[in-house]
Motif scaffolding. Structure first.
Motif, PDB file in Angstrom:
ATOM      1  N   TYR A  13       0.837  -1.188   0.000  1.00  0.00           N
ATOM      2  CA  TYR A  13       0.000   0.000   0.000  1.00  0.00           C
ATOM      3  C   TYR A  13       0.880   1.248   0.000  1.00  0.00           C
ATOM      4  N   PRO A  14       0.354   2.346  -0.552  1.00  0.00           N
ATOM      5  CA  PRO A  14       1.066   3.617  -0.375  1.00  0.00           C
ATOM      6  C   PRO A  14       0.955   4.067   1.076  1.00  0.00           C
ATOM      7  N   ALA A  16       0.172   6.646   4.132  1.00  0.00           N
ATOM      8  CA  ALA A  16      -0.662   7.792   4.453  1.00  0.00           C
ATOM      9  C   ALA A  16       0.270   8.961   4.758  1.00  0.00           C
ATOM     10  N   PRO A  17      -0.205  10.199   4.658  1.00  0.00           N
ATOM     11  CA  PRO A  17       0.674  11.353   4.919  1.00  0.00           C
ATOM     12  C   PRO A  17       1.370  11.290   6.291  1.00  0.00           C
ATOM     13  N   LEU A  18       0.655  10.890   7.322  1.00  0.00           N
ATOM     14  CA  LEU A  18       1.271  10.799   8.648  1.00  0.00           C
ATOM     15  C   LEU A  18       2.371   9.743   8.665  1.00  0.00           C
ATOM     16  N   GLN A  19       2.135   8.615   8.012  1.00  0.00           N
ATOM     17  CA  GLN A  19       3.157   7.572   7.937  1.00  0.00           C
ATOM     18  C   GLN A  19       4.393   8.079   7.208  1.00  0.00           C
ATOM     19  N   SER A  20       4.185   8.856   6.150  1.00  0.00           N
ATOM     20  CA  SER A  20       5.327   9.418   5.410  1.00  0.00           C
ATOM     21  C   SER A  20       6.182  10.298   6.313  1.00  0.00           C
ATOM     22  N   GLY A  21       5.529  11.111   7.113  1.00  0.00           N
ATOM     23  CA  GLY A  21       6.267  11.965   8.043  1.00  0.00           C
ATOM     24  C   GLY A  21       7.011  11.166   9.090  1.00  0.00           C
ATOM     25  N   MET A  22       6.363  10.150   9.616  1.00  0.00           N
ATOM     26  CA  MET A  22       7.006   9.310  10.633  1.00  0.00           C
ATOM     27  C   MET A  22       8.197   8.560  10.035  1.00  0.00           C
ATOM     28  N   GLY A  70       5.764  -3.590   7.193  1.00  0.00           N
ATOM     29  CA  GLY A  70       7.014  -2.836   7.200  1.00  0.00           C
ATOM     30  C   GLY A  70       6.990  -1.818   6.069  1.00  0.00           C
ATOM     31  N   PHE A  71       8.079  -1.107   5.892  1.00  0.00           N
ATOM     32  CA  PHE A  71       8.143  -0.033   4.899  1.00  0.00           C
ATOM     33  C   PHE A  71       9.375  -0.199   4.030  1.00  0.00           C
ATOM     34  N   ILE A  72       9.216   0.115   2.757  1.00  0.00           N
ATOM     35  CA  ILE A  72      10.376   0.224   1.861  1.00  0.00           C
ATOM     36  C   ILE A  72      10.376   1.628   1.296  1.00  0.00           C
ATOM     37  N   TRP A  73      11.573   2.176   1.105  1.00  0.00           N
ATOM     38  CA  TRP A  73      11.684   3.544   0.610  1.00  0.00           C
ATOM     39  C   TRP A  73      12.922   3.756  -0.254  1.00  0.00           C
TER      40      TRP A  73
END
Length: 123
Positions: A13-14, A16-22, A70-73
């Motif tokens: 999933y993409p 959310a804006p708050l997740q991006s900031g975190m 988890g997150f990938i970036w």
């Protein structure tokens, strides 16, 4: 499910804006403990079945995707959250029954400080 996902990934999933900031703050300040929440529970039950208690948490992890996400970036245009098909529960068990109150409090505080500064695996 997206057929292009790796075998161990259930969904993507993409953010959310708050997740991006975190994510930004977590990556910008590794080992800072930013956004890490600690919960300490003192159990006074003499008959606590620790193995059953741990299995219950493993069941929750298996049941709820948010606990396997988890997150990938790196090397991609937009960061993504990845839902893993399974995740290993990190389990730390501390037993201070044989310690006096001051020793157990100090030991727990030391553990929490060290644990909070450990790098958080975002993957």
């Amino acid at each position: 499910m997206n057929p292009r996902l790796p075998e161990n990934i259930e969904d993507a999933y993409p953010l959310a804006p708050l997740q991006s900031g975190m994510l930004f703050h977590s990556v910008a300040a590794p080992d800072s403990g930013v956004y890490i929440e600690q919960l300490v529970v003192r159990l006074n039950a003499k008959d606590l079945d620790v193995d059953a208690f741990k299995r219950a948490w493993e069941t929750l992890t298996a049941r709820y995707p948010v606990l396997r996400t988890g997150f990938i970036w790196k090397n991609i245009k937009q960061p993504l959250q990845l839902v893993h098909k399974s995740a290993e529960l990190v389990w730390t068990e501390l037993d201070y029954r044989d310690s006096d109150s001051e020793t157990s409090s100090n030991s727990l505080a030391d553990f929490q400080k060290t644990d909070r500064l450990n790098d958080f695996d975002l993957l």
